[in-house]
Motif scaffolding. Structure first.
Motif, short mmCIF file in Angstrom:
data_model
loop_
_atom_site.label_atom_id
_atom_site.label_comp_id
_atom_site.label_asym_id
_atom_site.label_seq_id
_atom_site.Cartn_x
_atom_site.Cartn_y
_atom_site.Cartn_z
N GLY A 310 0.81 -1.21 0.00
CA GLY A 310 0.00 0.00 0.00
C GLY A 310 0.85 1.25 0.00
N ILE A 311 0.61 2.17 0.96
CA ILE A 311 1.32 3.43 1.00
C ILE A 311 2.83 3.24 1.12
N SER A 312 3.25 2.18 1.78
CA SER A 312 4.68 1.95 1.97
C SER A 312 5.37 1.56 0.67
N ALA A 313 4.61 1.10 -0.32
CA ALA A 313 5.21 0.72 -1.60
C ALA A 313 5.58 1.93 -2.44
N LEU A 372 9.15 7.28 15.87
CA LEU A 372 9.51 8.21 14.80
C LEU A 372 10.82 8.93 15.06
N GLU A 373 11.25 9.02 16.33
CA GLU A 373 12.55 9.63 16.55
C GLU A 373 13.66 8.75 16.02
N GLN A 374 13.38 7.44 15.79
CA GLN A 374 14.34 6.58 15.12
C GLN A 374 14.14 6.65 13.61
N GLY A 375 12.88 6.57 13.15
CA GLY A 375 12.63 6.60 11.72
C GLY A 375 12.99 7.92 11.10
N ALA A 376 12.71 9.02 11.80
CA ALA A 376 13.08 10.37 11.36
C ALA A 376 12.62 10.68 9.94
N ILE A 377 11.48 10.13 9.56
CA ILE A 377 10.96 10.39 8.22
C ILE A 377 9.88 11.46 8.27
N PHE A 378 8.97 11.35 9.22
CA PHE A 378 7.87 12.30 9.36
C PHE A 378 8.19 13.19 10.55
N THR A 379 8.38 14.45 10.29
CA THR A 379 8.96 15.31 11.32
C THR A 379 7.95 16.22 12.00
N GLU A 385 0.47 13.17 12.14
CA GLU A 385 -0.97 12.93 12.25
C GLU A 385 -1.51 12.36 10.95
N THR A 386 -1.06 12.92 9.82
CA THR A 386 -1.52 12.42 8.52
C THR A 386 -1.11 10.98 8.30
N TYR A 387 0.15 10.67 8.64
CA TYR A 387 0.63 9.30 8.50
C TYR A 387 -0.20 8.35 9.36
N GLY A 388 -0.43 8.74 10.61
CA GLY A 388 -1.19 7.88 11.52
C GLY A 388 -2.60 7.61 11.01
N GLU A 389 -3.28 8.66 10.51
CA GLU A 389 -4.64 8.49 10.01
C GLU A 389 -4.65 7.59 8.78
N THR A 390 -3.67 7.78 7.90
CA THR A 390 -3.60 6.95 6.70
C THR A 390 -3.34 5.50 7.06
N MET A 391 -2.45 5.28 8.01
CA MET A 391 -2.13 3.92 8.41
C MET A 391 -3.32 3.25 9.09
N GLU A 392 -4.04 4.00 9.90
CA GLU A 392 -5.21 3.42 10.57
C GLU A 392 -6.26 3.00 9.54
N ASP A 393 -6.47 3.83 8.52
CA ASP A 393 -7.44 3.49 7.48
C ASP A 393 -7.01 2.25 6.69
N ASP A 394 -5.72 2.13 6.45
CA ASP A 394 -5.23 1.06 5.56
C ASP A 394 -4.84 -0.21 6.30
N VAL A 417 0.91 -1.17 17.68
CA VAL A 417 0.13 -0.79 16.50
C VAL A 417 -0.63 0.50 16.76
N GLN A 418 -1.13 0.67 17.98
CA GLN A 418 -1.85 1.89 18.30
C GLN A 418 -0.97 3.11 18.15
N SER A 419 0.31 2.97 18.44
CA SER A 419 1.22 4.11 18.30
C SER A 419 1.37 4.51 16.83
N LEU A 420 1.17 3.56 15.90
CA LEU A 420 1.16 3.90 14.48
C LEU A 420 0.00 4.84 14.17
N PHE A 421 -1.16 4.47 14.68
CA PHE A 421 -2.36 5.26 14.40
C PHE A 421 -2.29 6.65 15.03
N GLU A 422 -1.55 6.77 16.12
CA GLU A 422 -1.41 8.06 16.79
C GLU A 422 -0.28 8.89 16.21
#
Length: 526
Positions: A310-313, A372-379, A385-394, A417-422
């Motif tokens: 999905g989005i990760s691709a 995310l402080e390790q991933g350092a992609i979404f700052t 918030e956008t990433y979390g909402e998209t991930m929760e939907d998908d 997993v909840q931390s992804l959505f947040e």
């Protein structure tokens, strides 16, 4: 000992056992012992220097990769080195000795080796303190350039092992190495003179062949935690990581694009040169990471070809980044050129088994969710918030189409997993089972390590743990993160619950596999 008592004792009692620096060898010179950065730190630290071996060189440091004057992640490191850009001939040796109230004394001391971009105190504090309660004398290293040459790091491991062993009447040392630190440990433990490290014109390898210490038989057990034994290709496989540079995010790690075209490559006259932030900088800021590179398509397809992600691709310019060339917004020389620049070290290691007398253990994490402080992609907060909402939907689709068939243990990630959505976490490496940084298939690729007859004793799977958690998960961490008054901003009851579960306790596993108690004795003065 009760975990609550561990934590409270650890944080309020301060240092209760006098310790002095291990005696240096003739060519491994003690420079000074350094003050503890806080009154309650149990770590003792000393600066050593090997000024006799011309293998060591002054490495280059990226601007955001020098040791900072003040940092919660590296307290006292710069002060002890005396500079933010120390020479590789210098290394910090830290230690925590057996606690006076430990119920046993362990025969073999332990050396903990940190991975890329890290220091020995930060990453191993929970493990070292917990093992000291169990009767171990624990040592760890901080290398001068934490992203530096694995051959030079291997030589400093050799120096430290010799100095530590001399304190215990020549006893062998147990080595626990995390991530890239395991590559340096492997190099030393296999250096019997039969490997031509300088093959393919590798000047760093050639220097080690000529000047590196031959393995001296001073390792009893070697534990690899999240070490890429088959290599890694992360920043070429996941080119969106390059946006850390586009957005000017300070990340002390290499990228895979040489140029970025803000108005697309159709307008090549307007571009940003990213060469100095990657593997091809003239200054060679990341030699250690270049040495771990390997093409990994035999373990997993590239994310850009996996529609189920999905989005990760959606990885920008994924093909040209990996194979080299100009894409829609970038130019890359490709992973093959970067592997060659690093000296093809993983290829050399395929024929470099460790000494056959060493017992080998492997710990592998299987949770790809990273803070995310390790991933350092979404700052920004909005991006998170956008990433979390998209991930929760998908997520229901992603779980059904990819996670369940490829990683059926994904329920072990539980509340992570909840931390992804947040928007507090993000998926790391997802194209194959991984700990978020290193593919599990690479961590468990032990055939090369054992090719000379060393015995692989155990591969332990930690289904709920990511790459960094492999260094500290256990009862002590569980108690710390579960005590709000003690942990403060780090209070995390979800993590506390996870680390309190026996199947997630790396530290207790290591204690079990290294446990060889003896009657209480006093080692030589430290």
């Amino acid at each position: 000992m009760d975990a609550r008592r561990w934590t409270l004792t650890l944080l309020v009692a301060g240092l209760g056992l006098a310790a002095w620096a291990p005696e240096a060898q003739a060519d491994f010179r003690f420079i000074r012992q350094c003050d503890a950065p806080t009154a309650t730190s149990w770590w003792e630290t000393a600066l050593y220097e090997d000024d006799a071996n011309t293998l060591f060189r002054q490495e280059n440091f990226p601007e955001n990769g020098t040791w900072p004057a003040e940092s919660a992640l590296s307290p006292g490191i710069r002060d002890c080195f005396g500079t933010g850009t120390p020479h590789e001939k210098r290394v910090l040796l830290h230690w925590v000795l057996r606690r006076p109230d430990a119920t046993s004394t362990q025969r073999h001391p332990i050396l903990l080796v940190p991975g890329a971009g890290d220091n020995g105190k930060r990453v191993f504090t929970f493990m070292a303190y917990a093992l000291a309660f169990e009767g171990y004398n624990v040592y760890t290293l901080t290398f001068a350039q934490p992203n530096g040459d694995n051959f030079q790091h291997a030589e400093q491991i050799s120096n430290a092992l010799r100095a530590i062993s001399s304190l215990y009447d020549g006893a062998q040392v147990d080595v626990v190495a995390h991530s890239m630190g395991g590559i340096a440990a492997w190099i030393y433990a296999s250096n019997d003179g039969s490997v031509e490290w300088g093959h393919y014109g590798d000047s760093r390898g050639a220097a080690y062949s000529n000047l590196g210490a031959r393995y001296r038989g001073d390792i009893r057990r070697l534990v690899f935690l999240g070490t890429p034994l088959k290599g890694q290709d992360t920043v070429f496989r996941w080119p969106n990581v390059n946006y850390t540079r586009v957005y000017d995010v300070a990340v002390n790690a290499p990228i895979s694009w040489d140029a970025y075209y803000p108005y697309t490559s159709a307008n090549p006259l307007i571009s940003e040169d990213f060469t100095d932030y990657g593997y091809f900088a003239d200054q060679d800021y990341y030699p250690g990471q270049a040495q771990t590179l390997r093409r990994m398509e035999d373990l997993a397809d590239l994310p850009g070809t996996i529609s189920q992600l999905g989005i990760s691709a959606y990885q920008q310019d994924w093909y040209t980044t990996y194979e080299g060339g100009t894409g829609f917004v970038s130019r890359s020389r490709g992973i093959d050129d970067a592997i060659a620049r690093g000296g093809r070290v993983m290829e050399k290691l395929e024929g470099a088994g460790v000494d056959p007398a060493i017992d080998v253990y492997v710990g592998v994490g299987l949770n790809p969710i990273l803070p995310l402080e390790q991933g350092a992609i979404f700052t920004s907060e909005d991006q998170r918030e956008t990433y979390g909402e998209t991930m929760e939907d998908d997520y229901p689709r992603l779980k059904r189409e990819w996670l369940d068939p490829q990683m059926p243990w994904n329920d072990a990630w539980g509340d992570d997993v909840q931390s992804l959505f947040e928007g507090r976490s993000a998926f790391g490496e997802l194209s194959a089972p991984s700990d978020g940084i290193v593919m599990a298939g690479s961590v468990t690729a032990t055939d090369a390590v054992t090719s000379r007859g060393a015995e692989l004793i155990e591969v332990r799977r930690f289904e709920a743990l990511n790459h960094l958690e492999l260094t500290y998960a256990g009862r002590l961490a569980a108690d710390f993160f579960g005590e709000e008054e003690v942990a403060g901003d780090l209070y995390d009851p979800v993590a506390s619950t996870k680390y309190d579960q026996p199947q997630n306790q790396v530290v207790e596993w290591i204690d079990t596999l290294l446990d060889t108690p003896v009657e209480p004795t006093t080692p030589h003065d430290h």
